[in-house]
Write a protein that holds these residues in place. Sequence first.
Motif, PDB file in Angstrom:
ATOM      1  N   GLN A  26       0.829  -1.217   0.000  1.00 35.79           N
ATOM      2  CA  GLN A  26       0.000   0.000   0.000  1.00 35.79           C
ATOM      3  C   GLN A  26       0.854   1.253   0.000  1.00 35.79           C
ATOM      4  OE1 GLN A  26      -0.726   2.243   2.863  1.00 35.79           O
ATOM      5  NE2 GLN A  26      -2.054   3.446   1.527  1.00 35.79           N
ATOM      6  N   GLU A  27       1.964   1.222   0.744  1.00 35.01           N
ATOM      7  CA  GLU A  27       2.875   2.366   0.805  1.00 35.01           C
ATOM      8  C   GLU A  27       3.527   2.607  -0.550  1.00 35.01           C
ATOM      9  OE1 GLU A  27       4.666   5.602   2.491  1.00 35.01           O
ATOM     10  OE2 GLU A  27       3.208   4.275   3.451  1.00 35.01           O
ATOM     11  N   LEU A  28       3.901   1.525  -1.227  1.00 38.41           N
ATOM     12  CA  LEU A  28       4.498   1.633  -2.552  1.00 38.41           C
ATOM     13  C   LEU A  28       3.514   2.252  -3.541  1.00 38.41           C
ATOM     14  CD1 LEU A  28       6.827   0.950  -4.550  1.00 38.41           C
ATOM     15  CD2 LEU A  28       5.718  -1.265  -4.892  1.00 38.41           C
ATOM     16  N   LEU A  29       2.270   1.789  -3.507  1.00 38.86           N
ATOM     17  CA  LEU A  29       1.249   2.316  -4.404  1.00 38.86           C
ATOM     18  C   LEU A  29       0.939   3.772  -4.086  1.00 38.86           C
ATOM     19  CD1 LEU A  29      -1.246  -0.704  -4.512  1.00 38.86           C
ATOM     20  CD2 LEU A  29       0.356  -0.002  -6.296  1.00 38.86           C
ATOM     21  N   ALA A  30       0.857   4.088  -2.778  1.00 42.30           N
ATOM     22  CA  ALA A  30       0.463   5.439  -2.356  1.00 42.30           C
ATOM     23  C   ALA A  30       1.540   6.469  -2.644  1.00 42.30           C
ATOM     24  CB  ALA A  30       0.125   5.441  -0.868  1.00 42.30           C
ATOM     25  N   SER A  31       2.817   6.059  -2.564  1.00 44.13           N
ATOM     26  CA  SER A  31       3.907   7.031  -2.687  1.00 44.13           C
ATOM     27  C   SER A  31       4.539   7.081  -4.069  1.00 44.13           C
ATOM     28  CB  SER A  31       5.007   6.706  -1.656  1.00 44.13           C
ATOM     29  OG  SER A  31       4.488   6.738  -0.351  1.00 44.13           O
ATOM     30  N   SER A  32       4.684   5.938  -4.702  1.00 44.30           N
ATOM     31  CA  SER A  32       5.466   5.884  -5.937  1.00 44.30           C
ATOM     32  C   SER A  32       4.649   5.656  -7.198  1.00 44.30           C
ATOM     33  CB  SER A  32       6.526   4.776  -5.827  1.00 44.30           C
ATOM     34  OG  SER A  32       7.358   5.004  -4.710  1.00 44.30           O
TER      35      SER A  32
ATOM     36  N   ALA B 251      -0.177  12.821  -1.994  1.00 42.99           N
ATOM     37  CA  ALA B 251      -0.016  14.139  -2.617  1.00 42.99           C
ATOM     38  C   ALA B 251      -1.323  14.614  -3.232  1.00 42.99           C
ATOM     39  CB  ALA B 251       1.080  14.082  -3.690  1.00 42.99           C
ATOM     40  N   GLU B 252      -2.038  13.701  -3.855  1.00 43.58           N
ATOM     41  CA  GLU B 252      -3.324  14.057  -4.460  1.00 43.58           C
ATOM     42  C   GLU B 252      -4.338  14.449  -3.393  1.00 43.58           C
ATOM     43  OE1 GLU B 252      -6.831  12.056  -7.243  1.00 43.58           O
ATOM     44  OE2 GLU B 252      -4.911  11.047  -7.001  1.00 43.58           O
ATOM     45  N   ASN B 253      -4.337  13.708  -2.285  1.00 44.27           N
ATOM     46  CA  ASN B 253      -5.277  14.020  -1.195  1.00 44.27           C
ATOM     47  C   ASN B 253      -4.972  15.385  -0.585  1.00 44.27           C
ATOM     48  OD1 ASN B 253      -7.348  13.052   0.917  1.00 44.27           O
ATOM     49  ND2 ASN B 253      -5.577  13.558   2.185  1.00 44.27           N
TER      50      ASN B 253
ATOM     51  N   TYR C 168      -3.480  17.933  -2.101  1.00 42.49           N
ATOM     52  CA  TYR C 168      -3.852  18.958  -3.074  1.00 42.49           C
ATOM     53  C   TYR C 168      -5.367  19.183  -3.067  1.00 42.49           C
ATOM     54  CZ  TYR C 168      -4.216  21.479  -7.510  1.00 42.49           C
ATOM     55  OH  TYR C 168      -4.488  22.426  -8.472  1.00 42.49           O
ATOM     56  N   ARG C 169      -6.135  18.102  -3.099  1.00 44.71           N
ATOM     57  CA  ARG C 169      -7.605  18.225  -3.102  1.00 44.71           C
ATOM     58  C   ARG C 169      -8.114  18.848  -1.811  1.00 44.71           C
ATOM     59  NH1 ARG C 169      -7.507  18.181  -8.245  1.00 44.71           N
ATOM     60  NH2 ARG C 169      -6.909  16.196  -9.173  1.00 44.71           N
ATOM     61  N   SER C 170      -7.465  18.542  -0.699  1.00 46.78           N
ATOM     62  CA  SER C 170      -7.883  19.101   0.596  1.00 46.78           C
ATOM     63  C   SER C 170      -7.642  20.607   0.636  1.00 46.78           C
ATOM     64  CB  SER C 170      -7.118  18.413   1.735  1.00 46.78           C
ATOM     65  OG  SER C 170      -7.373  17.033   1.751  1.00 46.78           O
ATOM     66  N   ILE C 171      -6.462  21.043   0.148  1.00 48.79           N
ATOM     67  CA  ILE C 171      -6.164  22.474   0.098  1.00 48.79           C
ATOM     68  C   ILE C 171      -7.098  23.171  -0.892  1.00 48.79           C
ATOM     69  CG2 ILE C 171      -4.408  24.189  -0.530  1.00 48.79           C
ATOM     70  CD1 ILE C 171      -2.307  22.280   0.546  1.00 48.79           C
TER      71      ILE C 171
ATOM     72  N   ILE D  96      11.370  12.292  -7.866  1.00 43.26           N
ATOM     73  CA  ILE D  96      11.144  10.894  -7.505  1.00 43.26           C
ATOM     74  C   ILE D  96      10.005  10.307  -8.331  1.00 43.26           C
ATOM     75  CG2 ILE D  96      10.573   9.346  -5.585  1.00 43.26           C
ATOM     76  CD1 ILE D  96      11.654  11.508  -3.706  1.00 43.26           C
ATOM     77  N   ASN D  97       8.949  11.089  -8.503  1.00 40.28           N
ATOM     78  CA  ASN D  97       7.769  10.634  -9.239  1.00 40.28           C
ATOM     79  C   ASN D  97       7.351  11.731 -10.210  1.00 40.28           C
ATOM     80  OD1 ASN D  97       5.333   9.666 -10.164  1.00 40.28           O
ATOM     81  ND2 ASN D  97       4.486   9.222  -8.141  1.00 40.28           N
ATOM     82  N   GLN D  98       7.597  11.508 -11.499  1.00 36.24           N
ATOM     83  CA  GLN D  98       7.355  12.537 -12.512  1.00 36.24           C
ATOM     84  C   GLN D  98       5.889  12.953 -12.593  1.00 36.24           C
ATOM     85  OE1 GLN D  98       9.575  14.222 -14.375  1.00 36.24           O
ATOM     86  NE2 GLN D  98      11.258  13.170 -13.333  1.00 36.24           N
ATOM     87  N   SER D  99       5.007  12.024 -12.292  1.00 34.30           N
ATOM     88  CA  SER D  99       3.576  12.315 -12.389  1.00 34.30           C
ATOM     89  C   SER D  99       3.007  12.919 -11.113  1.00 34.30           C
ATOM     90  CB  SER D  99       2.800  11.030 -12.721  1.00 34.30           C
ATOM     91  OG  SER D  99       2.969  10.070 -11.692  1.00 34.30           O
ATOM     92  N   SER D 100       3.873  13.206 -10.134  1.00 37.15           N
ATOM     93  CA  SER D 100       3.394  13.728  -8.855  1.00 37.15           C
ATOM     94  C   SER D 100       2.756  15.099  -9.023  1.00 37.15           C
ATOM     95  CB  SER D 100       4.558  13.828  -7.863  1.00 37.15           C
ATOM     96  OG  SER D 100       4.141  14.442  -6.663  1.00 37.15           O
ATOM     97  N   ILE D 101       1.655  15.299  -8.317  1.00 31.86           N
ATOM     98  CA  ILE D 101       0.944  16.571  -8.364  1.00 31.86           C
ATOM     99  C   ILE D 101       1.577  17.588  -7.418  1.00 31.86           C
ATOM    100  CG2 ILE D 101      -0.710  16.065  -6.513  1.00 31.86           C
ATOM    101  CD1 ILE D 101      -2.883  17.288  -8.286  1.00 31.86           C
ATOM    102  N   GLY D 102       2.416  17.108  -6.499  1.00 31.58           N
ATOM    103  CA  GLY D 102       3.060  17.990  -5.541  1.00 31.58           C
ATOM    104  C   GLY D 102       3.507  17.229  -4.306  1.00 31.58           C
TER     105      GLY D 102
END
Length: 336
Positions: A28-34, A40-42, A44-47, A75-81
């Motif tokens: 789950q950590e691998l999926l959530a982070s990488s 990061a998405e959560n 961003y959506r919360s802010i 680390i993750n090119q598709s990261s939203i932040g």
Amino acid sequence: MDIPSTLNVVIGLFFIYLLLSLLTSEIQELLASSVFDWRAENLYRSIQLILGNTATELLYQHPLIKSWKDYKQQINQSSIGPSYLPSSTFALALISVILEQSGVQPKLDSLTIPDFIKAIDSEPIKTVFDTDQIKLFKILAVKASNEARESTNIEPLEKAISDWFEQSMIRASGVYKRKVKFITLLIGLIAAIVLNADTLNIANRLFQEPIVQKNLSQTINLILTQDETSALKNCLQSKPDLETFCPDLKENFLYSYLFDFSSLPLGWGASNLNQQFNSPPNILAFNMIKVLIGWGLTAIAISMGSSFWFDLLNKLINVRNTGSKPSKSESPTNQN
């Protein structure tokens, strides 16, 4: 079967739940982070929910936030932040964005609370925030002004915005935890099927094979007294001084006792399948339903989390090691 033997069966079952919970949390950590970058998405959506689209975009372009975003995207090119923002960083970045968008002359290093109130009341800010948000920031500024000993002291304002952000993120984290709980349950079900971790079969084999349950129980007792396992316990309890070593501790524990522990009643071996599908009443449909129920029970147990099973396992080991106390009639002081 006597109570100590039954307790050994329960301890063995709970130990397997602990291993599978650790495995699931790693996946789950691998999926959530990488892979999907859920945190990061959560964030961003919360802010976005508390500030609105325009303000969030401006905030994420601010150097204080952008530096975190750029590092994450290495680390993750598709990261939203970023996956996490300190509340103090958020407060400074938000104050700076409000000043820049308002056109008020003072810079951040010379800002006073009256300047901030003037900035939040300016016309350009109305295109960035809605009316309720402007009122909220004015209330926070007035409260900070009343707490400030000097008008040039903006620390109360930073603290007020930081506290507001933290409270907002606590509410948002509740939504994220419910989402993670469902995902963990789904991953747990997949892990139960892939490893053939059938709760009913595991318990049945431990009951029917006393040597297996005794050896497993003794091994668990040794494992839980090791220094590495004590460090893992602190890691599961989120001790900050071990945060850097937590992934290594979890991986070492899994490789030692799940992937190389052949005595565990898991897997698709002939002996395991024979117990599952050829046991009385030897009706394939009935046994298949029983296996499905066993996988489902394992998935639910995994979703409880490794920390839960670690604590429960330690308590049961202590109960077993303590044993039953002699009655008063059997006490040496009462014997003639």
